[in-house]
Design an enzyme around this catalytic site. Structure first.
Site, mmCIF file in Angstrom:
data_model
loop_
_atom_site.group_PDB
_atom_site.id
_atom_site.type_symbol
_atom_site.label_atom_id
_atom_site.label_comp_id
_atom_site.label_asym_id
_atom_site.label_seq_id
_atom_site.Cartn_x
_atom_site.Cartn_y
_atom_site.Cartn_z
ATOM 1 N N HIS A 1 -1.737 0.877 -4.649
ATOM 2 C CA HIS A 1 -0.301 0.866 -3.822
ATOM 3 C C HIS A 1 0.187 -1.078 -4.023
ATOM 4 O O HIS A 1 1.234 -1.480 -5.051
ATOM 5 C CB HIS A 1 0.186 1.248 -2.376
ATOM 6 C CG HIS A 1 -0.655 2.553 -3.779
ATOM 7 N ND1 HIS A 1 0.025 3.314 -4.058
ATOM 8 C CD2 HIS A 1 -1.051 4.125 -2.490
ATOM 9 C CE1 HIS A 1 -1.054 5.280 -4.357
ATOM 10 N NE2 HIS A 1 -1.883 4.717 -3.271
ATOM 11 N N ASP B 1 -7.861 2.291 -0.621
ATOM 12 C CA ASP B 1 -7.166 3.637 -0.634
ATOM 13 C C ASP B 1 -5.667 2.321 -0.401
ATOM 14 O O ASP B 1 -4.850 3.532 -1.202
ATOM 15 C CB ASP B 1 -7.298 4.014 0.637
ATOM 16 C CG ASP B 1 -6.832 5.154 0.949
ATOM 17 O OD1 ASP B 1 -6.570 5.737 -0.219
ATOM 18 O OD2 ASP B 1 -5.780 5.103 2.116
ATOM 19 N N ASP C 1 0.301 6.453 -9.170
ATOM 20 C CA ASP C 1 0.158 6.637 -8.271
ATOM 21 C C ASP C 1 1.573 5.588 -7.858
ATOM 22 O O ASP C 1 2.701 5.372 -8.145
ATOM 23 C CB ASP C 1 0.289 4.451 -8.378
ATOM 24 C CG ASP C 1 0.705 3.379 -7.542
ATOM 25 O OD1 ASP C 1 0.983 3.833 -6.731
ATOM 26 O OD2 ASP C 1 -0.308 2.415 -7.161
ATOM 27 N N HIS C 2 1.306 6.856 -7.088
ATOM 28 C CA HIS C 2 2.880 7.521 -5.952
ATOM 29 C C HIS C 2 3.754 6.483 -5.537
ATOM 30 O O HIS C 2 4.325 7.158 -5.777
ATOM 31 C CB HIS C 2 2.921 8.663 -5.724
ATOM 32 C CG HIS C 2 2.489 8.563 -4.090
ATOM 33 N ND1 HIS C 2 1.199 8.107 -3.216
ATOM 34 C CD2 HIS C 2 2.815 8.242 -2.869
ATOM 35 C CE1 HIS C 2 0.740 7.852 -2.148
ATOM 36 N NE2 HIS C 2 2.773 7.660 -1.721
ATOM 37 N N LYS D 1 5.772 3.865 10.556
ATOM 38 C CA LYS D 1 5.694 3.837 8.989
ATOM 39 C C LYS D 1 6.381 2.699 8.448
ATOM 40 O O LYS D 1 7.584 2.923 8.988
ATOM 41 C CB LYS D 1 5.405 5.441 8.647
ATOM 42 C CG LYS D 1 6.149 5.385 7.208
ATOM 43 C CD LYS D 1 5.078 5.841 6.553
ATOM 44 C CE LYS D 1 4.959 6.133 5.532
ATOM 45 N NZ LYS D 1 3.705 5.913 4.634
ATOM 46 N N LYS E 1 -3.918 1.496 9.153
ATOM 47 C CA LYS E 1 -3.344 3.096 9.549
ATOM 48 C C LYS E 1 -3.500 3.098 10.850
ATOM 49 O O LYS E 1 -4.196 1.820 11.897
ATOM 50 C CB LYS E 1 -4.038 4.400 9.358
ATOM 51 C CG LYS E 1 -4.949 4.813 8.379
ATOM 52 C CD LYS E 1 -5.261 6.270 8.083
ATOM 53 C CE LYS E 1 -4.573 6.211 6.283
ATOM 54 N NZ LYS E 1 -3.850 6.739 5.891
ATOM 55 N N GLU F 1 1.167 2.285 8.709
ATOM 56 C CA GLU F 1 1.623 3.974 8.545
ATOM 57 C C GLU F 1 0.930 4.123 9.580
ATOM 58 O O GLU F 1 -0.306 3.199 11.101
ATOM 59 C CB GLU F 1 0.307 4.957 8.084
ATOM 60 C CG GLU F 1 0.779 4.942 6.896
ATOM 61 C CD GLU F 1 -0.850 5.576 5.846
ATOM 62 O OE1 GLU F 1 -0.330 7.050 5.871
ATOM 63 O OE2 GLU F 1 -1.381 5.242 5.046
ATOM 64 N N LYS G 1 8.517 5.886 -6.385
ATOM 65 C CA LYS G 1 9.109 5.594 -4.957
ATOM 66 C C LYS G 1 10.818 5.293 -5.666
ATOM 67 O O LYS G 1 10.529 4.516 -5.972
ATOM 68 C CB LYS G 1 8.450 5.074 -3.736
ATOM 69 C CG LYS G 1 7.795 5.916 -2.705
ATOM 70 C CD LYS G 1 7.187 5.309 -2.114
ATOM 71 C CE LYS G 1 5.788 5.787 -1.652
ATOM 72 N NZ LYS G 1 5.887 6.207 -0.384
HETATM 73 C C1 BG6 Z 1 -2.504 7.621 0.036
HETATM 74 C C2 BG6 Z 1 -3.827 7.573 0.592
HETATM 75 O O1 BG6 Z 1 -2.710 7.155 -1.161
HETATM 76 O O2 BG6 Z 1 -1.420 7.393 0.326
HETATM 77 C C3 BG6 Z 1 -3.350 7.813 1.757
HETATM 78 O O3 BG6 Z 1 -4.692 7.732 -0.305
HETATM 79 C C4 BG6 Z 1 -2.080 7.505 2.887
HETATM 80 O O4 BG6 Z 1 -4.210 7.366 2.946
HETATM 81 C C5 BG6 Z 1 -0.777 7.209 1.863
HETATM 82 O O5 BG6 Z 1 -2.137 8.391 4.061
HETATM 83 C C6 BG6 Z 1 0.350 6.533 2.466
HETATM 84 O O6 BG6 Z 1 1.718 7.022 1.202
HETATM 85 P P1 BG6 Z 1 3.258 7.392 1.324
HETATM 86 O O7 BG6 Z 1 3.258 7.960 0.645
HETATM 87 O O8 BG6 Z 1 3.471 8.001 2.369
HETATM 88 O O9 BG6 Z 1 3.539 5.526 1.627
#
Ligand code: BG6
Length: 515
Positions: A270, A265, A207-208, A375, A370, A246, A212
């Site tokens: 997240h 998503d 989970d990226h 952002k 979105k 976003e 952060k």
């Molecule tokens: C991804 C989603 O996991 O995270 C995207 O699939 C989203 O839809 C993105 O835009 C957002 O990541 P960040 O790091 O730009 O907030």
């Protein structure tokens, strides 16, 4: 082996703000195999992350990268493809050139593959053995699944058939990209397919957001300070808002997104991960499983909204045409690969309660969408109003204190408190105390993927989501998913691109922070 430059140490030498920051770990030798290496994620995120680690001197000296995908390339053509992508996606001072690029390029190879054919996995096995001999990668293999998720089970099965699930001499780890399933049932099936081949301590679910820096700092803020923890509970906290907004639309991903929506998503993974970090109890140590035990514990205390209450505990929206940054943009239903009568939400807001001694009665408001005005990802903890007012003009509004953990775009922490306006009158106004990572530490935080790939190579699972937490997050959102899915929203599109989101979100909670 040529030794790599350690840019981190060089930077510390010239930047006093970095004094005391630890040297980043030098990772263990390995071959990293990227399944889906001709795809979007690889070229935009993964390859730049690995190359940037190379430039910073934090890749293992014995390292090799293998691309594995359908598009036919030989090694030379794939190297050239990688160079072109790095040229596009790396910042101007990090373009692929000179000896540093050449050193990296010679470690890149490619296997053209049909994911359903074990022979191609045997070819991969040969390649890995060759890497071990040529680059000293020591039988350590990191398999990174960056293909569309439906292919994951097939790849895992073939890895086993080819005997790549373990290596007699080294370690094997598998990194699984999100989404981990599309609902509770499919997530469980995917988990079964993976655990039939790999034990939990070899599975790295990405989970990226967890990579952060400000997200990692949530634990430090809470547990490396004395002043926050005593007030971090129902006695002092009015509510907690978690936002991940976003201004972008669905870009090129209409096909995927139209079958997913904002709840799947962003919220299921997240945003719920952020909730877990902000609400969990103190772990007994910083060991991966001690932290993950606490995350699971707090998620298990969240009551999934009862089906009958879904409408009063959630709000959904879909953007129509509007204006972002002064430019006109199309509505969601006009996006490429989106159904013209789509029922998919591009905005989701949810009210949850953590049923524990600490949090009883405190609402957690989660929202993500979105085509919102900007952002912003943040966690705002709003404290209770003062119990008695004796100060300030009758017309002054005395606002509650708010602590904001800012994840993006300005990484940092900000505290709103009340102060007397200078002058003879007793006027009160809100002021802010701000900490920003950039000025505080004098460094730009490394992108999340660099940190996470580095951790996977080191075998540190702290920032990866354990299966029990993934499953629990699906359980929490399931009633909302199901009710939304089975009820067509005839008000869609119900917010203009560039607006604050749908009216229904204001009904759910009128005090959202302005975007
Ligand atoms: C991804 C989603 O996991 O995270 C995207 O699939 C989203 O839809 C993105 O835009 C957002 O990541 P960040 O790091 O730009 O907030």
């Amino acid at each position: 082996m040529p030794s790599r430059p350690n840019r981190v140490l060089e930077e510390i030498a010239v930047n006093p703000l970095r004094a005391g920051l630890p040297e980043e770990g030098i990772t263990s030798p390995c071959s990293a195999v990227f399944f889906g290496a001709s795809g979007d994620l690889f070229k935009r995120m993964l390859l730049p992350a690995v190359y940037s680690m190379h430039l910073r001197g934090i890749l293992p000296t014995a390292f090799a990268l293998v691309g594995f995908a359908r598009t036919p390339y030989d090694d030379a053509a794939f190297r050239e493809y990688c160079r072109k992508q790095l040229d596009l996606f790396m910042p101007p001072d990090k373009k692929p050139q000179g000896p540093l690029w050449e050193d990296f390029a010679k470690r890149i190879s490619y296997v053209t593959a049909d994911f359903t054919d074990t022979r191609h996995f045997l070819a991969l096995k040969d390649r890995l053995a060759q890497n071990d001999a040529e680059f000293g990668t020591a039988g350590n293999h990191l398999f990174y699944l960056a293909t569309p998720p439906p292919v994951f089970p097939e790849i895992i099965k073939r890895l086993k058939e080819a005997g790549l699930d373990k290596d007699a001499n080294g370690w094997t780890r598998i990194v699984v990209e999100k989404p981990f399933g599309t609902d509770l049932d499919s997530a469980r099936k995917l988990q079964q397919a993976i655990e039939a081949v790999f034990p939990e301590n070899e599975i790295y679910r990405i989970d990226h957001y967890l990579g952060k820096e400000p997200v990692q700092d949530i634990i430090a803020l809470r547990f490396a300070n004395t002043i926050f923890e005593p007030i971090w509970n129902r006695n002092y906290v009015q509510n907690i808002q978690i936002t991940s907004a976003e201004s972008l639309g669905v870009e090129e991903r209409g096909g995927y997104y139209d079958s997913a929506g904002a709840l799947r998503d962003m919220i299921q993974n997240h945003v719920i991960n952020l909730l877990a970090l902000v609400a969990m109890e103190a772990p007994i140590s910083s060991h991966a499983d001690d932290i993950r035990n606490e995350k699971y514990k707090v998620l298990s205390a969240i009551r999934p909204p009862p089906y009958a209450d879904v409408w009063s505990l959630s709000a959904r929206g879909q953007y129509g045409p509007g204006t972002i940054d002064g430019g006109a943009v199309i509505g969601y239903r006009q996006e490429h690969d989106v159904a013209p009568d789509s029922n998919t939400e591009t905005f989701a807001a949810v009210k949850l309660f953590v049923e524990s001694w600490r949090w009883a009665g405190v609402p957690f408001y989660l929202r993500s969408g979105k085509r919102l005005p900007r952002k912003v990802s943040e966690i705002a903890v709003t404290f209770k109003p003062i119990p008695h007012r004796f100060y300030g003009e009758a017309t002054d509004r005395i606002e509650p204190n708010v602590l904001v953990i800012k994840i993006e775009p300005d990484e940092g922490v900000s505290m709103r408190f009340e102060a007397k306006v200078p002058g003879p009158k007793e006027h009160i106004r809100s002021v802010f105390m701000d900490f920003s990572y950039g000025t505080g530490f004098g460094v730009v935080s490394p992108p999340a993927y660099e940190r996470l790939i580095g951790d996977a190579i080191q075998g540190d699972q702290t920032l990866f989501t354990r299966w029990d937490a993934v499953e629990r997050a699906w359980e929490i959102v399931t009633p909302i998913l199901e009710v939304w899915q089975h009820t067509k929203d005839f008000t869609f599109p119900n917010y203009a691109a560039g607006s604050q989101g749908p009216q229904s979100a204001q009904h759910l909670f009128p005090d959202w922070r302005r975007l």
